[in-house]
Enzyme design. Sequence first.
Site, PDB file in Angstrom:
ATOM      1  N   GLU A  35       0.848  -1.195   0.000  1.00  0.00           N
ATOM      2  CA  GLU A  35       0.000   0.000   0.000  1.00  0.00           C
ATOM      3  C   GLU A  35       0.879   1.239   0.000  1.00  0.00           C
ATOM      4  OE1 GLU A  35      -1.982   1.318   3.675  1.00  0.00           O
ATOM      5  OE2 GLU A  35      -3.780   1.696   2.482  1.00  0.00           O
ATOM      6  N   ARG A  69      -4.842   8.935   2.747  1.00  0.00           N
ATOM      7  CA  ARG A  69      -5.575   8.944   4.012  1.00  0.00           C
ATOM      8  C   ARG A  69      -5.651  10.376   4.509  1.00  0.00           C
ATOM      9  NH1 ARG A  69      -8.136   5.601   4.338  1.00  0.00           N
ATOM     10  NH2 ARG A  69      -6.878   3.725   4.525  1.00  0.00           N
ATOM     11  N   HIS A 127     -12.781   4.617   9.138  1.00  0.00           N
ATOM     12  CA  HIS A 127     -11.833   4.546  10.260  1.00  0.00           C
ATOM     13  C   HIS A 127     -12.399   5.232  11.479  1.00  0.00           C
ATOM     14  CE1 HIS A 127      -9.435   4.003   6.723  1.00  0.00           C
ATOM     15  NE2 HIS A 127      -8.544   3.384   7.474  1.00  0.00           N
ATOM     16  N   LYS A 154     -14.017  -1.825   3.871  1.00  0.00           N
ATOM     17  CA  LYS A 154     -12.948  -1.858   4.885  1.00  0.00           C
ATOM     18  C   LYS A 154     -13.348  -1.057   6.122  1.00  0.00           C
ATOM     19  CE  LYS A 154      -8.240  -0.356   5.740  1.00  0.00           C
ATOM     20  NZ  LYS A 154      -7.142   0.489   5.301  1.00  0.00           N
ATOM     21  N   ARG A 197      -5.554  -8.737  13.554  1.00  0.00           N
ATOM     22  CA  ARG A 197      -4.679  -8.713  12.376  1.00  0.00           C
ATOM     23  C   ARG A 197      -4.173 -10.126  12.063  1.00  0.00           C
ATOM     24  NH1 ARG A 197      -3.473  -3.408  11.083  1.00  0.00           N
ATOM     25  NH2 ARG A 197      -3.641  -1.870  12.764  1.00  0.00           N
ATOM     26  N   SER A 216       2.239   1.984   9.623  1.00  0.00           N
ATOM     27  CA  SER A 216       1.434   3.052   9.027  1.00  0.00           C
ATOM     28  C   SER A 216       0.151   3.232   9.819  1.00  0.00           C
ATOM     29  CB  SER A 216       1.122   2.739   7.566  1.00  0.00           C
ATOM     30  OG  SER A 216       0.319   1.594   7.465  1.00  0.00           O
ATOM     31  N   GLN A 220       0.276  -2.557  14.064  1.00  0.00           N
ATOM     32  CA  GLN A 220       0.640  -3.495  12.997  1.00  0.00           C
ATOM     33  C   GLN A 220       1.722  -4.461  13.478  1.00  0.00           C
ATOM     34  OE1 GLN A 220       1.617  -0.920   9.708  1.00  0.00           O
ATOM     35  NE2 GLN A 220      -0.524  -0.733   9.091  1.00  0.00           N
TER      36      GLN A 220
END
Length: 403
Positions: A35, A69, A127, A154, A197, A216, A220
Amino acid sequence: MLQRPKICLPIVGNLRDEITETARKMKDLPVQMVEWRMDFFAGYEREIPDLACELKKILGDKELICTLRTQAEGGQANGGRFDYHKLVLDLLAKGDADYIDVELERAPEELHEGKAERKAKLIGSYHNFQETETEEEIYKRLKKAMDLGMDVGKCAYMPKTLEDVNRLLDATGRMKEDFPDFPLITMSMGELGQMSRLYGGLYGSLVSFASYDQESAPGQVDYREMVSCFDKIYKGNKHICLVGFMGVGKSTISLTLKEMTGREEIDTDAWIEEAEGKTISQIFKDQGEEHFRQLETAMIDDLADLPPAIVSCGGGMALREINRRKLKAMGQVVWLEAEPETIYERVKDSDNRPILQGNMNVEFIRSLMDKRLPFYKKAATVRVKTDGRELEEIAKEILEKTS
Ligand code: S3P
């Protein structure tokens, strides 16, 4: 059908050379997507489509997501310099990106139409960095992405509790069940959300974002850890897992199955006792039931390293949704059933079943069993009754039904 999620790495560089250099490093890594977070880019807007084209050339068969974003959705202030709508439309017209992420609230209306003719797929995203909405609201967000003609839905939420993480996963699972063909990407962020995740794929999330050298988004997981976790979960091991109430005969039947098949026999309680160096009763006493349940959830991953085995699961293993999904990913799940009276006869002298301590009677067993039945039912791929039957007969039925 259970699908191994794609792993996506973010490129978050500021300068053109830095960005292309990172893409070159990612080209040969065992991930499927990259991404490019365009809001980190410090160059001119007019350079972006050309840079996207260069990135795609570098990345070869890896899929490229281009994402601008906005700051409100966790992006860099940098990206505010760019014309959101124009950039998205330019990239779409060029078609170098495989996917373009558009925030649902900002998606230009013309993007709601023309799904079949698009040169790139659109990810309609939402988000929330403050909290996790209700299951119904999360479901609605994903459904809205579908209804607005997006190619993928998403949602990313910040959890405050483990319950928030589970709600996100449950909403994903429900949406996947209702609309199996609509691709979803969901995640709970932060440290607490890391399990989403790693295990979101079991609920139907198609992509998981991992970190390469820089995150990001919060929480993560390093891509190497993610690859090794996915290698385990999606190996497609063919275990026979026995679930059911305490005393239903899981341990004895699994030993019979071991003799009949020559397979290894694993008892999840014994596995945990050995790993922790103490009995189940002691674990309940020292660290509490919740801790024991976490140990159960974690130990399922260890099963992946074993050749096809007979797995006798503790009576509470089927209670958690994540355990049910993990077990199903690793083989057949056999629910052994028995009447409360039969159970009582088998467990009445046991002193290593903390749940029954002080409750050793048929009535308690019946009421707890009633509460648990829906979970065993959900976990099972096969059901077998055990009352008044010979071990060999039960084992044969299990082998017939699982072959
Ligand atoms: C439990 C069952 C036990 C053991 C623990 C909790 C339960 O396993 O995991 O005491 O919640 O039903 P068995 O079913 O093998 O007794």
